[in-house]
Scaffold this motif. Structure first.
Motif, PDB file in Angstrom:
ATOM      1  N   ALA B 687       0.817  -1.219   0.000  1.00 49.61           N
ATOM      2  CA  ALA B 687       0.000   0.000   0.000  1.00 49.61           C
ATOM      3  C   ALA B 687       0.850   1.269   0.000  1.00 49.61           C
ATOM      4  O   ALA B 687       0.420   2.315  -0.477  1.00 49.61           O
ATOM      5  CB  ALA B 687      -0.930   0.003   1.218  1.00 49.61           C
ATOM      6  N   GLN B 688       2.063   1.153   0.524  1.00 54.90           N
ATOM      7  CA  GLN B 688       2.889   2.359   0.610  1.00 54.90           C
ATOM      8  C   GLN B 688       3.526   2.745  -0.718  1.00 54.90           C
ATOM      9  O   GLN B 688       4.293   3.695  -0.799  1.00 54.90           O
ATOM     10  CB  GLN B 688       3.960   2.180   1.683  1.00 54.90           C
ATOM     11  N   SER B 689       3.218   1.994  -1.785  1.00 54.04           N
ATOM     12  CA  SER B 689       3.691   2.417  -3.109  1.00 54.04           C
ATOM     13  C   SER B 689       2.519   2.929  -3.957  1.00 54.04           C
ATOM     14  O   SER B 689       2.648   3.056  -5.162  1.00 54.04           O
ATOM     15  CB  SER B 689       4.386   1.258  -3.814  1.00 54.04           C
ATOM     16  N   LYS B 690       1.394   3.208  -3.324  1.00 49.69           N
ATOM     17  CA  LYS B 690       0.195   3.585  -4.079  1.00 49.69           C
ATOM     18  C   LYS B 690      -0.189   5.055  -3.858  1.00 49.69           C
ATOM     19  O   LYS B 690       0.225   5.685  -2.903  1.00 49.69           O
ATOM     20  CB  LYS B 690      -0.986   2.707  -3.644  1.00 49.69           C
ATOM     21  N   ASP B 691      -1.063   5.543  -4.752  1.00 50.23           N
ATOM     22  CA  ASP B 691      -1.578   6.902  -4.583  1.00 50.23           C
ATOM     23  C   ASP B 691      -2.341   7.011  -3.272  1.00 50.23           C
ATOM     24  O   ASP B 691      -2.267   8.018  -2.579  1.00 50.23           O
ATOM     25  CB  ASP B 691      -2.501   7.252  -5.757  1.00 50.23           C
ATOM     26  N   VAL B 692      -3.115   5.977  -2.987  1.00 51.90           N
ATOM     27  CA  VAL B 692      -3.809   5.912  -1.702  1.00 51.90           C
ATOM     28  C   VAL B 692      -3.544   4.535  -1.123  1.00 51.90           C
ATOM     29  O   VAL B 692      -3.852   3.526  -1.758  1.00 51.90           O
ATOM     30  CB  VAL B 692      -5.332   6.129  -1.867  1.00 51.90           C
ATOM     31  N   CYS B 706       0.016   9.477  -1.884  1.00 48.52           N
ATOM     32  CA  CYS B 706       1.022   9.988  -2.822  1.00 48.52           C
ATOM     33  C   CYS B 706       2.245   9.092  -2.976  1.00 48.52           C
ATOM     34  O   CYS B 706       3.343   9.570  -3.236  1.00 48.52           O
ATOM     35  CB  CYS B 706       1.445  11.406  -2.453  1.00 48.52           C
ATOM     36  N   GLY B 707       2.065   7.798  -2.831  1.00 46.59           N
ATOM     37  CA  GLY B 707       3.147   6.869  -3.153  1.00 46.59           C
ATOM     38  C   GLY B 707       3.121   6.567  -4.638  1.00 46.59           C
ATOM     39  O   GLY B 707       2.162   6.872  -5.339  1.00 46.59           O
ATOM     40  N   ASN B 708       4.187   5.970  -5.122  1.00 47.46           N
ATOM     41  CA  ASN B 708       4.247   5.639  -6.534  1.00 47.46           C
ATOM     42  C   ASN B 708       5.206   4.478  -6.735  1.00 47.46           C
ATOM     43  O   ASN B 708       6.230   4.396  -6.065  1.00 47.46           O
ATOM     44  CB  ASN B 708       4.719   6.858  -7.334  1.00 47.46           C
ATOM     45  N   GLY B 709       4.843   3.578  -7.640  1.00 49.16           N
ATOM     46  CA  GLY B 709       5.789   2.539  -8.067  1.00 49.16           C
ATOM     47  C   GLY B 709       6.391   3.030  -9.363  1.00 49.16           C
ATOM     48  O   GLY B 709       6.765   4.181  -9.480  1.00 49.16           O
ATOM     49  N   GLY B 710       6.428   2.166 -10.350  1.00 48.41           N
ATOM     50  CA  GLY B 710       6.776   2.606 -11.696  1.00 48.41           C
ATOM     51  C   GLY B 710       8.172   3.169 -11.832  1.00 48.41           C
ATOM     52  O   GLY B 710       9.087   2.782 -11.125  1.00 48.41           O
ATOM     53  N   MET B 711       8.308   4.115 -12.781  1.00 49.97           N
ATOM     54  CA  MET B 711       9.665   4.541 -13.164  1.00 49.97           C
ATOM     55  C   MET B 711      10.306   5.464 -12.152  1.00 49.97           C
ATOM     56  O   MET B 711      11.495   5.644 -12.136  1.00 49.97           O
ATOM     57  CB  MET B 711       9.643   5.205 -14.530  1.00 49.97           C
ATOM     58  N   ARG B 712       9.490   6.116 -11.316  1.00 41.71           N
ATOM     59  CA  ARG B 712      10.078   6.996 -10.327  1.00 41.71           C
ATOM     60  C   ARG B 712       9.428   6.690  -8.985  1.00 41.71           C
ATOM     61  O   ARG B 712       8.530   7.379  -8.551  1.00 41.71           O
ATOM     62  CB  ARG B 712       9.842   8.455 -10.744  1.00 41.71           C
ATOM     63  N   PRO B 713       9.883   5.607  -8.352  1.00 47.55           N
ATOM     64  CA  PRO B 713       9.204   5.141  -7.151  1.00 47.55           C
ATOM     65  C   PRO B 713       9.251   6.193  -6.044  1.00 47.55           C
ATOM     66  O   PRO B 713      10.218   6.927  -5.888  1.00 47.55           O
ATOM     67  CB  PRO B 713      10.007   3.917  -6.733  1.00 47.55           C
ATOM     68  N   ALA B 743      -4.254  19.414  -9.643  1.00 45.11           N
ATOM     69  CA  ALA B 743      -3.066  18.834 -10.277  1.00 45.11           C
ATOM     70  C   ALA B 743      -2.963  19.246 -11.736  1.00 45.11           C
ATOM     71  O   ALA B 743      -3.958  19.600 -12.365  1.00 45.11           O
ATOM     72  CB  ALA B 743      -3.107  17.321 -10.164  1.00 45.11           C
ATOM     73  N   ASP B 744      -1.754  19.168 -12.270  1.00 46.42           N
ATOM     74  CA  ASP B 744      -1.554  19.397 -13.691  1.00 46.42           C
ATOM     75  C   ASP B 744      -1.933  18.143 -14.458  1.00 46.42           C
ATOM     76  O   ASP B 744      -2.024  17.065 -13.904  1.00 46.42           O
ATOM     77  CB  ASP B 744      -0.078  19.722 -13.975  1.00 46.42           C
ATOM     78  N   ARG B 745      -2.085  18.326 -15.769  1.00 46.39           N
ATOM     79  CA  ARG B 745      -2.379  17.204 -16.639  1.00 46.39           C
ATOM     80  C   ARG B 745      -1.256  16.168 -16.521  1.00 46.39           C
ATOM     81  O   ARG B 745      -0.085  16.513 -16.520  1.00 46.39           O
ATOM     82  CB  ARG B 745      -2.468  17.741 -18.067  1.00 46.39           C
ATOM     83  N   LEU B 746      -1.649  14.904 -16.416  1.00 44.01           N
ATOM     84  CA  LEU B 746      -0.706  13.783 -16.339  1.00 44.01           C
ATOM     85  C   LEU B 746       0.270  13.899 -15.168  1.00 44.01           C
ATOM     86  O   LEU B 746       1.400  13.455 -15.247  1.00 44.01           O
ATOM     87  CB  LEU B 746       0.069  13.622 -17.651  1.00 44.01           C
ATOM     88  N   GLN B 747      -0.163  14.524 -14.104  1.00 39.98           N
ATOM     89  CA  GLN B 747       0.690  14.640 -12.922  1.00 39.98           C
ATOM     90  C   GLN B 747       0.191  13.647 -11.876  1.00 39.98           C
ATOM     91  O   GLN B 747      -0.932  13.771 -11.392  1.00 39.98           O
ATOM     92  CB  GLN B 747       0.606  16.071 -12.377  1.00 39.98           C
ATOM     93  N   ARG B 748       1.007  12.640 -11.571  1.00 39.96           N
ATOM     94  CA  ARG B 748       0.620  11.667 -10.552  1.00 39.96           C
ATOM     95  C   ARG B 748       0.588  12.344  -9.185  1.00 39.96           C
ATOM     96  O   ARG B 748       1.221  13.391  -8.987  1.00 39.96           O
ATOM     97  CB  ARG B 748       1.619  10.504 -10.519  1.00 39.96           C
ATOM     98  N   THR B 749      -0.080  11.725  -8.232  1.00 38.63           N
ATOM     99  CA  THR B 749      -0.192  12.332  -6.901  1.00 38.63           C
ATOM    100  C   THR B 749       1.185  12.566  -6.287  1.00 38.63           C
ATOM    101  O   THR B 749       1.392  13.535  -5.557  1.00 38.63           O
ATOM    102  CB  THR B 749      -1.021  11.454  -5.946  1.00 38.63           C
ATOM    103  N   SER B 750       2.138  11.659  -6.583  1.00 38.03           N
ATOM    104  CA  SER B 750       3.472  11.786  -5.984  1.00 38.03           C
ATOM    105  C   SER B 750       4.135  13.097  -6.398  1.00 38.03           C
ATOM    106  O   SER B 750       4.646  13.847  -5.568  1.00 38.03           O
ATOM    107  CB  SER B 750       4.339  10.600  -6.396  1.00 38.03           C
ATOM    108  N   VAL B 751       4.104  13.385  -7.704  1.00 35.19           N
ATOM    109  CA  VAL B 751       4.732  14.601  -8.210  1.00 35.19           C
ATOM    110  C   VAL B 751       3.927  15.836  -7.772  1.00 35.19           C
ATOM    111  O   VAL B 751       4.488  16.879  -7.443  1.00 35.19           O
ATOM    112  CB  VAL B 751       4.833  14.541  -9.750  1.00 35.19           C
ATOM    113  N   TRP B 752       2.621  15.670  -7.759  1.00 36.27           N
ATOM    114  CA  TRP B 752       1.739  16.765  -7.315  1.00 36.27           C
ATOM    115  C   TRP B 752       2.115  17.187  -5.892  1.00 36.27           C
ATOM    116  O   TRP B 752       2.292  18.375  -5.617  1.00 36.27           O
ATOM    117  CB  TRP B 752       0.296  16.270  -7.402  1.00 36.27           C
ATOM    118  N   LEU B 753       2.281  16.197  -5.008  1.00 32.95           N
ATOM    119  CA  LEU B 753       2.612  16.544  -3.617  1.00 32.95           C
ATOM    120  C   LEU B 753       3.983  17.215  -3.541  1.00 32.95           C
ATOM    121  O   LEU B 753       4.178  18.172  -2.799  1.00 32.95           O
ATOM    122  CB  LEU B 753       2.582  15.291  -2.728  1.00 32.95           C
TER     123      LEU B 753
END
Lengths: 109, 844
Positions: B687-692, B706-713, B743-753
């Motif tokens: 869960a700690q790698s997810k948006d919620v 505001c967690g994220n996996g993918g290319m920029r964990p 948020a901006d277009r195509l901005q994941r929660t991680s980058v938004w925060l």
């Protein structure tokens, strides 16, 4: 000599979207822009993504050019000249297209 | 021109890397490659050797295969040692007498374990730890032993101790120096590492010099130490360092360093021009590099030199981060503070067992080294600061201090990223390259893409590239416009405000009142997303169709050949056997390639346009809903099985995950949203790698955002703790709507925060303390959105009018003749270009 082929009715068009027609074995992407009031027809094959998908792209404008964006990798093609704006070595065939008595018609390129 | 013959002596990690790099080179077809290995198998991962004792097999460790070498025309000879070298005639001779000529010779002979000259060190159960054969011997010996000793408390010694422990032995480490990992750690770090390792049941003996190994009384052997003490053991593993394997080079006249190692220059050439040495056998500028990364760099340099390039080996940073016996340890640069005038900051938490020491230059401005034990999160930041010679921030201690309540750990924004940071991994574009492009006149994304190719591969780095572009433009004094595109002089956030406040319901209305031109593939989908977020209408209404990406129009994910994939919703990853059978039957009927996704559902690939409605009709009839995998919207809520089955479960994670997924399904947002719920702190749902992310505790639910996996964990931040379900839902409502609005277009929660002024503390203020007085409004918007939910596929299959769109040709029932498939692992996949002709012919 008239070699226009009817591909569909005007009522089949959804404004600002494309559809694909088969013309003598070739796939043609046809678009209708509500704002310009014009029809456009180019080959449906995306030479960069190498798939028959351009009729499913989003249309719009870049500067003065009316364009379609490839749904695969988003390059823009000028609907009037067929030119690719980002990679000029690629060009689409452009087909004559018209609205005649409520029917959409194409001519071979 | 005849091909050049390259002979590679040694097929370890570095030898293989050399071959692999050469094969990837555009000039690969100008070379014939022959490699000899004295081991019975091709290259394997020596770094992971200890995993052999936790169940990995020799096959699991392989880095390549005989098939790969054969397919690429690489000749290989196993079990064959090169014994003679004739540099005058460009020939080598092997143990079986085989003579091989070369144009270029690459020595990648590696190293061998150093065994201290102790009387009795050559007995049957005295072993070393280097090859898979060594592991087999250790394994056999361990089966007849109860106690094992590792001689050497360095990095490799502790790895070996891990192996003995995994083999079930009472394990001891004997070290000559006063502490463990004396090269990489300082006294404080070594001390904590020792304490942690001892708590894991490994006995550590420091400052012990072994005098002799004699027969034991209770065990097989007895080790007598110089200080008069002794230790009884059944087996002994020597792991007291490595020595370069330079015997061949030494015997046949290549230049060797005083303490061993084949001398090489910056191109990795030995004193004989067409003979190269790379990896642990090579001595560059008086140094042997005993890590794999510098060896890989040498392999790259040698390939470059042989193919006419100009890459040079310039030494390597020996900073390292690893897990030893489960303990996180990192060492950066000058870990001992030997730099003249160096000063340090130390953080030592004996309760949580965390030790961090940051060593800075005499003027206090630069990082020169660091030691981290128990918590190595700061490694990346500190290493970048040192490698790029960056100035320390105002409060350097903040880099190693734990984050206080309510503040984010000190991080580095895009401005702080070094020029060497890789932004686009598809085309290996660094921040520096983007900056150069900006300096030479590229001021928008299109120009940057054209000049650098950044974000033209998978496109996943588009947002990051844009941030670098904006930061650089503003550094150069340009006014940065966040205009979404040439048609609107507004950012996504501003457009969202306009739509919300002016109650705009269509794109045309928005374009007429606030934009110009016809719109484009950037602003149209963004507007569609905003309109859907606030008014949540069926996305296939005629006035919305032209705004959507093809994925949204046809409610599937377009694949590279123009077909679509289908992902039904499987809320919380819970699925009945009957539904699973339906998916299998549908996939079988339409010959769809089937794969399990990372979000705990099933992806069916290869459906053509005209097949989508019939397939979905069957799925909808069987009770499935669309999974919105095609939309910038809520994807899945991943869950572990939770307290209903799991022995450790604290709460019902599956039930809560399903409740959450059903609540937010279909919600359109600036980018995709991923959720997870874990039933206890073991966190199996990640869960700690997810948006919620939601994690059950004894006292309620903890909420991470505001967690994220993918290319920029990015590790999610803890927003609130010990919540009841109702409060948690309320907070998530507010959080999501606030994100969607701003948020901006195509901005994941991680980058938004990361870009949100005030950061996590501000977000908490808005969501929990309702600082902006928006909470009720945000909740009401979410309620309205939920009330408007419909399964887009259900609506579509029930409307004959909508179904018309799902055909390839408007004027024919023919299908796309360009599709071609081949079968791989019993399923079909799109044919590659070179396979196409054959495949099409077969189809005829």
């Amino acid at each position: 000599m008239s070699n226009w082929t009817t591909i569909c009715k005007e009522t089949d068009l959804t404004p600002d979207t494309g559809l694909c027609a088969l013309l003598d074995g070739e796939q043609v992407a046809v678009f209708y822009s509500k704002k310009t009031g014009e029809l456009y027809a180019v080959s449906n094959f995306d030479p960069i993504g190498e798939a028959n998908v351009l009729s499913r792209g989003i249309i719009g404008s870049i500067g003065e050019a009316v364009v379609v964006a490839s749904p695969l990798y988003k390059q823009h093609f000028d609907l009037k000249t067929g030119a690719c704006l980002e990679e000029p070595e690629h060009t689409l065939k452009v087909y004559p297209v018209r609205l005649e008595a409520g029917e959409v018609q194409l001519q071979p390129a | 021109m005849s091909k050049q013959r390259i002979v590679v002596v040694g097929n370890g990690m570095v030898g293989h890397k050399f071959i692999d790099n050469l094969l990837q080179d555009p000039k690969a077809d100008q070379f014939d490659i022959v490699t000899f290995s004295e081991e019975p198998r091709l290259a394997y991962d020596r770094v992971q050797l200890s995993s052999y004792f936790s169940g990995a097999t020799a096959d699991d460790l392989m880095l390549t295969s005989e098939g790969y070498y054969r397919d690429n025309g690489v000749n290989f000879v196993l079990n064959e040692k090169v014994t003679e070298l004739d540099t005058a005639n460009n020939q080598v001779v092997t143990s079986s007498g085989r003579v091989e000529s070369y144009d270029k010779l690459v020595l990648a002979t590696g190293s061998f374990p150093f065994v201290p000259p102790i009387p009795g060190n050559d007995q049957e159960h005295c072993l070393v730890y280097r090859t898979i054969e060594d592991l087999e011997a250790i394994s056999a010996s361990a089966a007849q032993s109860k106690i094992g000793v590792v001689v050497g408390g360095g990095l490799l010694g502790l790895e070996a101790a891990n192996a003995l422990k995994a083999a079930g032995l009472e394990t001891h480490v004997v070290e000559f120096a006063p502490r463990l990992m004396a090269v990489q750690l300082d006294e404080g770090g070594g001390k904590l590492l020792r304490r942690k390792i001892e708590e894991l049941g490994v006995n550590v003996h420091t400052e012990k010099a072994t005098k002799e190994i004699v027969a034991g009384e209770n065990c097989r052997y007895r080790m007598n130490f110089a200080d008069g003490s002794h230790l009884e053991t059944d087996m002994i593993l020597f792991s007291a360092g490595i020595r370069p394997q330079d015997e061949l080079a030494r015997q046949f006249g290549l230049e060797i360093g005083e303490r061993g190692g084949i001398v090489v220059n910056d191109s990795c050439q030995t004193n004989v021009d067409n003979v190269y040495a790379i990896g642990e056998c090579a001595l560059w500028s008086g140094r042997i590099y005993g890590l794999v990364a510098p060896g890989y760099t040498m392999a790259k340099v040698a390939v470059s030199h042989i193919t006419g390039g100009d890459e040079q080996f310039r030494g390597a940073d020996m900073s390292t981060k690893l897990k030893l016996l489960g303990v996180d340890v990192a060492s950066i640069g000058d870990a001992h503070g030997n730099t003249p005038g160096a000063q340090s900051y130390t953080y030592n938490d004996e309760i949580e067992q965390v030790y961090k020491r940051l060593i800075v230059s005499a003027d206090g401005k630069k990082v020169v080294g660091a030691v981290l034990v128990g918590d190595v999160d700061a490694y990346g930041n500190l290493l970048q600061l040192m490698l790029n010679d960056m100035d320390l921030p105002g409060n350097p201690a903040g880099l190693i201090l734990p984050a206080g309540d309510g503040e984010a750990a000190m991080g580095l924004g895009v401005d702080a990223l070094p020029d060497t940071a890789q932004i686009c991994s598809c085309y290996d574009v660094t921040k520096g390259m983007i900056k150069e492009a900006v300096a030479s006149g590229c001021t928008d994304m299109g120009a940057i893409k054209g000049a650098t190719k950044a974000s033209t591969g998978c496109g996943g780095c588009a947002a990051l590239t844009k941030q670098v572009l904006d930061a650089e433009l503003s550094n150069l004094g340009y006014e940065v416009k966040n205009d979404i595109c040439e048609h609107f002089a507004y950012s996504r956030k501003e457009l969202a405000d306009i739509v919300r406040v002016k109650k705009i319901k269509t794109f045309d209305e928005l374009l007429d009142s606030h934009g110009k031109g016809l719109g484009c593939d950037v602003c149209k989908p963004a507007a569609a997303s905003i309109l859907a977020s606030f008014w949540n209408e069926y996305v296939l209404e005629d006035n919305l169709v032209g705004l959507q990406d093809t994925n949204d129009v046809f409610l599937g994910n377009m694949q590279k050949d123009g077909t679509y994939s289908i992902v039904p919703r499987v809320a919380g990853g819970e699925i009945t056997p009957d539904k699973l059978i339906v998916l299998g039957e549908v996939a079988k009927e339409y010959n769809l390639y089937t794969k399990i996704t990372g979000g705990q559902r099933i992806d069916l690939f290869g459906a053509q346009l005209h097949e989508l409605p019939v397939i979905w009709k069957k799925l909808v009839d069987a009770g499935f809903e669309t999974g919105h995998a095609y939309g910038k919207s809520v994807r899945t809520v991943k869950s572990c099985v939770g307290s209903t089955w799991c022995r450790y479960g604290v709460d019902d994670s599956v039930g809560f995950a399903i409740e959450i997924e059903d609540r937010y399904k279909g919600l359109r947002s600036p980018h995709k949203l991923k959720f997870a719920v874990s039933g206890c702190t073991r966190e199996c749902a990640e869960a700690q790698s997810k948006d919620v992310g939601v994690i059950a505790t004894e006292n309620g639910w903890n909420l991470y955002v505001c967690g994220n996996g993918g290319m920029r964990p990015r590790h999610a931040d803890l927003l609130a703790t010990d919540l009841d379900a109702e409060t948690l839902i309320k907070y998530v409502d507010r959080f999501l709507m606030f994100y969607i609005r701003t948020a901006d277009r195509l901005q994941r929660t991680s980058v938004w925060l990361e870009n949100l002024e005030g950061g996590l503390a501000y977000l908490k203020d808005v969501v929990i303390n309702d600082k902006l007085g928006l909470a009720a409004e945000l909740e009401a918007e979410m309620e309205a959105n939920i009330a408007n939910y419909q399964c887009e596929w259900k609506t579509t299959v029930e409307s004959p009018e909508k179904l018309k769109r799902f055909r390839h040709f408007i004027n024919s029932d023919a299908t796309d003749s360009n599709l071609a498939y081949v079968v791989e692992r019993e399923q079909r996949r799109p044919a590659f270009k070179e396979e196409r002709i054959a495949a099409v012919e077969l189809a005829d």
